[in-house]
Write a protein that holds these residues in place. Sequence first.
Motif, PDB file in Angstrom:
ATOM      1  N   MET A 192     -11.647   8.713  -3.106  1.00 26.58           N
ATOM      2  CA  MET A 192     -11.648   7.271  -3.321  1.00 26.58           C
ATOM      3  C   MET A 192     -11.254   6.919  -4.746  1.00 26.58           C
ATOM      4  SD  MET A 192     -12.043   4.240  -2.105  1.00 26.58           S
ATOM      5  CE  MET A 192     -13.078   4.230  -0.638  1.00 26.58           C
ATOM      6  N   ALA A 193     -11.740   7.677  -5.709  1.00 24.70           N
ATOM      7  CA  ALA A 193     -11.417   7.375  -7.103  1.00 24.70           C
ATOM      8  C   ALA A 193      -9.918   7.526  -7.349  1.00 24.70           C
ATOM      9  CB  ALA A 193     -12.205   8.290  -8.040  1.00 24.70           C
ATOM     10  N   ALA A 194      -9.332   8.586  -6.809  1.00 25.27           N
ATOM     11  CA  ALA A 194      -7.888   8.791  -6.995  1.00 25.27           C
ATOM     12  C   ALA A 194      -7.096   7.670  -6.342  1.00 25.27           C
ATOM     13  CB  ALA A 194      -7.482  10.144  -6.418  1.00 25.27           C
ATOM     14  N   ARG A 195      -7.491   7.260  -5.148  1.00 24.04           N
ATOM     15  CA  ARG A 195      -6.763   6.202  -4.459  1.00 24.04           C
ATOM     16  C   ARG A 195      -6.969   4.848  -5.127  1.00 24.04           C
ATOM     17  NH1 ARG A 195      -7.651   9.391   1.133  1.00 24.04           N
ATOM     18  NH2 ARG A 195      -5.545  10.292   1.178  1.00 24.04           N
ATOM     19  N   ALA A 196      -8.124   4.630  -5.681  1.00 24.21           N
ATOM     20  CA  ALA A 196      -8.348   3.386  -6.432  1.00 24.21           C
ATOM     21  C   ALA A 196      -7.461   3.344  -7.675  1.00 24.21           C
ATOM     22  CB  ALA A 196      -9.814   3.258  -6.813  1.00 24.21           C
ATOM     23  N   ARG A 197      -7.312   4.491  -8.339  1.00 23.12           N
ATOM     24  CA  ARG A 197      -6.421   4.540  -9.506  1.00 23.12           C
ATOM     25  C   ARG A 197      -4.971   4.312  -9.104  1.00 23.12           C
ATOM     26  NH1 ARG A 197      -9.973   8.966 -10.994  1.00 23.12           N
ATOM     27  NH2 ARG A 197      -8.465  10.478 -10.161  1.00 23.12           N
ATOM     28  N   LEU A 198      -4.560   4.904  -7.982  1.00 26.24           N
ATOM     29  CA  LEU A 198      -3.199   4.699  -7.510  1.00 26.24           C
ATOM     30  C   LEU A 198      -2.960   3.230  -7.186  1.00 26.24           C
ATOM     31  CD1 LEU A 198      -0.418   5.595  -6.570  1.00 26.24           C
ATOM     32  CD2 LEU A 198      -1.443   6.297  -4.387  1.00 26.24           C
ATOM     33  N   GLU A 199      -3.896   2.609  -6.503  1.00 23.26           N
ATOM     34  CA  GLU A 199      -3.734   1.192  -6.163  1.00 23.26           C
ATOM     35  C   GLU A 199      -3.645   0.332  -7.415  1.00 23.26           C
ATOM     36  OE1 GLU A 199      -5.650  -1.738  -2.943  1.00 23.26           O
ATOM     37  OE2 GLU A 199      -7.066  -1.093  -4.493  1.00 23.26           O
ATOM     38  N   ALA A 200      -4.504   0.578  -8.386  1.00 23.97           N
ATOM     39  CA  ALA A 200      -4.482  -0.216  -9.612  1.00 23.97           C
ATOM     40  C   ALA A 200      -3.177  -0.010 -10.374  1.00 23.97           C
ATOM     41  CB  ALA A 200      -5.680   0.157 -10.493  1.00 23.97           C
ATOM     42  N   SER A 201      -2.680   1.214 -10.385  1.00 30.36           N
ATOM     43  CA  SER A 201      -1.416   1.495 -11.068  1.00 30.36           C
ATOM     44  C   SER A 201      -0.254   0.795 -10.372  1.00 30.36           C
ATOM     45  CB  SER A 201      -1.159   2.997 -11.123  1.00 30.36           C
ATOM     46  OG  SER A 201      -2.128   3.653 -11.916  1.00 30.36           O
ATOM     47  N   LEU A 202      -0.244   0.841  -9.054  1.00 29.53           N
ATOM     48  CA  LEU A 202       0.799   0.148  -8.309  1.00 29.53           C
ATOM     49  C   LEU A 202       0.754  -1.343  -8.567  1.00 29.53           C
ATOM     50  CD1 LEU A 202       0.531   2.044  -4.910  1.00 29.53           C
ATOM     51  CD2 LEU A 202       2.520   2.079  -6.426  1.00 29.53           C
ATOM     52  N   ASP A 203      -0.447  -1.901  -8.582  1.00 21.47           N
ATOM     53  CA  ASP A 203      -0.593  -3.335  -8.847  1.00 21.47           C
ATOM     54  C   ASP A 203      -0.020  -3.694 -10.216  1.00 21.47           C
ATOM     55  OD1 ASP A 203      -1.792  -3.729  -6.413  1.00 21.47           O
ATOM     56  OD2 ASP A 203      -3.838  -3.869  -7.203  1.00 21.47           O
ATOM     57  N   ALA A 204      -0.319  -2.875 -11.213  1.00 25.19           N
ATOM     58  CA  ALA A 204       0.198  -3.139 -12.559  1.00 25.19           C
ATOM     59  C   ALA A 204       1.719  -2.991 -12.601  1.00 25.19           C
ATOM     60  CB  ALA A 204      -0.460  -2.186 -13.559  1.00 25.19           C
ATOM     61  N   MET A 205       2.213  -2.005 -11.901  1.00 17.89           N
ATOM     62  CA  MET A 205       3.647  -1.739 -11.884  1.00 17.89           C
ATOM     63  C   MET A 205       4.412  -2.861 -11.195  1.00 17.89           C
ATOM     64  SD  MET A 205       5.262   1.896 -10.753  1.00 17.89           S
ATOM     65  CE  MET A 205       5.491   1.567  -9.025  1.00 17.89           C
ATOM     66  N   LEU A 206       3.841  -3.413 -10.143  1.00 19.37           N
ATOM     67  CA  LEU A 206       4.520  -4.433  -9.352  1.00 19.37           C
ATOM     68  C   LEU A 206       4.203  -5.851  -9.814  1.00 19.37           C
ATOM     69  CD1 LEU A 206       4.015  -2.961  -5.752  1.00 19.37           C
ATOM     70  CD2 LEU A 206       5.940  -2.657  -7.292  1.00 19.37           C
ATOM     71  N   ALA A 207       3.379  -5.980 -10.848  1.00 16.81           N
ATOM     72  CA  ALA A 207       2.956  -7.312 -11.297  1.00 16.81           C
ATOM     73  C   ALA A 207       4.099  -8.171 -11.829  1.00 16.81           C
ATOM     74  CB  ALA A 207       1.860  -7.176 -12.349  1.00 16.81           C
ATOM     75  N   PRO A 208       5.018  -7.636 -12.647  1.00 14.35           N
ATOM     76  CA  PRO A 208       6.107  -8.491 -13.139  1.00 14.35           C
ATOM     77  C   PRO A 208       6.938  -9.025 -11.969  1.00 14.35           C
ATOM     78  CG  PRO A 208       5.982  -6.483 -14.441  1.00 14.35           C
ATOM     79  CD  PRO A 208       5.082  -6.296 -13.257  1.00 14.35           C
ATOM     80  N   PRO A 209       7.099 -10.332 -11.852  1.00 16.31           N
ATOM     81  CA  PRO A 209       7.834 -10.879 -10.706  1.00 16.31           C
ATOM     82  C   PRO A 209       9.314 -10.514 -10.756  1.00 16.31           C
ATOM     83  CG  PRO A 209       7.341 -12.606 -12.310  1.00 16.31           C
ATOM     84  CD  PRO A 209       6.614 -11.382 -12.767  1.00 16.31           C
ATOM     85  N   GLN A 210       9.870 -10.243  -9.599  1.00 18.97           N
ATOM     86  CA  GLN A 210      11.300  -9.965  -9.459  1.00 18.97           C
ATOM     87  C   GLN A 210      11.842 -10.780  -8.285  1.00 18.97           C
ATOM     88  OE1 GLN A 210      13.118  -8.351 -11.518  1.00 18.97           O
ATOM     89  NE2 GLN A 210      11.675  -7.084 -12.683  1.00 18.97           N
ATOM     90  N   ASP A 211      13.056 -11.231  -8.404  1.00 14.27           N
ATOM     91  CA  ASP A 211      13.705 -12.012  -7.364  1.00 14.27           C
ATOM     92  C   ASP A 211      14.040 -11.112  -6.184  1.00 14.27           C
ATOM     93  OD1 ASP A 211      15.280 -13.621  -5.782  1.00 14.27           O
ATOM     94  OD2 ASP A 211      16.625 -14.262  -7.394  1.00 14.27           O
ATOM     95  N   ARG A 212      13.503 -11.422  -5.003  1.00  9.15           N
ATOM     96  CA  ARG A 212      13.735 -10.585  -3.823  1.00  9.15           C
ATOM     97  C   ARG A 212      15.200 -10.623  -3.375  1.00  9.15           C
ATOM     98  NH1 ARG A 212       9.423  -8.696  -0.759  1.00  9.15           N
ATOM     99  NH2 ARG A 212      10.664  -8.801   1.144  1.00  9.15           N
ATOM    100  N   ALA A 213      15.951 -11.591  -3.851  1.00 14.79           N
ATOM    101  CA  ALA A 213      17.376 -11.587  -3.547  1.00 14.79           C
ATOM    102  C   ALA A 213      18.098 -10.499  -4.324  1.00 14.79           C
ATOM    103  CB  ALA A 213      17.984 -12.953  -3.868  1.00 14.79           C
ATOM    104  N   ARG A 214      17.439  -9.987  -5.376  1.00 11.51           N
ATOM    105  CA  ARG A 214      18.031  -8.943  -6.205  1.00 11.51           C
ATOM    106  C   ARG A 214      17.380  -7.580  -5.995  1.00 11.51           C
ATOM    107  NH1 ARG A 214      18.658 -11.902 -12.146  1.00 11.51           N
ATOM    108  NH2 ARG A 214      20.106 -13.546 -11.463  1.00 11.51           N
ATOM    109  N   MET A 215      16.070  -7.556  -5.728  1.00 10.18           N
ATOM    110  CA  MET A 215      15.344  -6.293  -5.661  1.00 10.18           C
ATOM    111  C   MET A 215      14.222  -6.386  -4.641  1.00 10.18           C
ATOM    112  SD  MET A 215      12.552  -4.309  -6.573  1.00 10.18           S
ATOM    113  CE  MET A 215      11.668  -5.333  -7.742  1.00 10.18           C
ATOM    114  N   LEU A 216      14.069  -5.343  -3.846  1.00  9.92           N
ATOM    115  CA  LEU A 216      12.999  -5.255  -2.864  1.00  9.92           C
ATOM    116  C   LEU A 216      12.169  -4.008  -3.148  1.00  9.92           C
ATOM    117  CD1 LEU A 216      15.122  -6.063   0.313  1.00  9.92           C
ATOM    118  CD2 LEU A 216      13.436  -7.577  -0.739  1.00  9.92           C
ATOM    119  N   ASP A 217      10.841  -4.175  -3.234  1.00 11.43           N
ATOM    120  CA  ASP A 217       9.944  -3.037  -3.440  1.00 11.43           C
ATOM    121  C   ASP A 217       9.645  -2.357  -2.116  1.00 11.43           C
ATOM    122  OD1 ASP A 217       9.248  -3.250  -6.335  1.00 11.43           O
ATOM    123  OD2 ASP A 217       8.468  -5.205  -5.709  1.00 11.43           O
ATOM    124  N   ALA A 218       9.602  -1.022  -2.140  1.00 12.92           N
ATOM    125  CA  ALA A 218       9.191  -0.247  -0.975  1.00 12.92           C
ATOM    126  C   ALA A 218       8.240   0.849  -1.433  1.00 12.92           C
ATOM    127  CB  ALA A 218      10.400   0.376  -0.273  1.00 12.92           C
TER     128      ALA A 218
END
Length: 412
Positions: A192-218
Amino acid sequence: MGYENAKAAFAEWGVDTEAALARLKTIPISMHCWQGDDVVGFEQKTGSSGGGIQATGNHPGRARTPDELRADLEFAYAMIPGRHRLNLHAMYLDTEATPDRDEIEIAHFAPWVDWARAQGIGLDFNPTFFAHAKADDNLTLSHPDPGIRDFWIEHGKRSREIAAGMGAALGSACVNNIWVPDGYKDTPVDRMAARARLEASLDAMLAPPQDRARMLDAVESKLFGIGVEACTVGSHEFYMGYAIRKGTLLCLDMGHFHPTENIADKLSAVALSLDEILLHVSRPMRWDSDHVILLDDDILQMAQELVSADLLGRTRIGLDFFDATISRTAAWVIGTRNMQKALLRALLMPLDRLRAAEDALDFTTRLVVTEEVKDLPFGAVWAEFAAREDVPNGQKLIRELDRYQAQVSGRG
């Protein structure tokens, strides 16, 4: 049998071959750069380890520079009907500079953007969370050390910026696919601790907004890997939940599940909860062994599901295999054409008749029709598609593949 006779044969089953060919021409396949050089990349400073990524074999002709790789790609695209895309990893930058992964910018990929524009193709992108000294523990975004996590979060942010820049420059949304190798060789105490860290890191990484017409996250899951046999932090369940909650694409890689699982079956299941899906099409002969795809049952079922469930407009199709025992350019050509052939076969199925039988619980008719149409002249329709797109087929294709391989075999 010639095309006109084939066209008439399919018409007897209520299938319009012209409509199928027109639809096939509009479906781009994102061809992966890493088949061309055995997942080596072009970084000038690495301090790297493999991170569980390995291409086996030493066939002559591996691309050693970006220019060689682009030349190989141009040849491969010329052998494949239709207009396609290139899937580029962050480790394939083309620059005299020596940025670390947390320092990369769109300028380091400018030659790729210029080349893609000249070729008239779109680009997709992947941050590279392996083959680096800070991935040696097989932990990146879930690492207990916040300094390590911050390094990879920054790499992910910059990759998203680069992908958005590529999409803007080429006028086509760039899919930025996130896969991390994180996991444990032996049984962990606190998943659980490892997955919580992964989720928090992903959230931080994906936080800056990007135009979906230019970039799509997967986001992409995996069952297990070398060195992480006991626990893969980013499992299918983790990423499926994350993609649904966060609105990203979910990447389904055919090699990243148990060999008995049918990935085609997962498409309609996840499509009810997701706007878009990313596919990495591979052939996992022994789990994630990434062989060149064949026109086999797995690929045919995948294509049929995409067509019958009306998912082509919501699915990005990419390839993911790397075989260094054979001609690398031939691998691209064979694999991409097989994906197209599978899609063509699906587009040539008498789906209305099959659906009617299924809805009536007439499983006998469904089975008979499914088996009888296998005798229809699919090959003649494919040959017509290749001819219209002015690409070689059959013996001529083999001669062209042999000619190019002989040309590049002298590379050191």
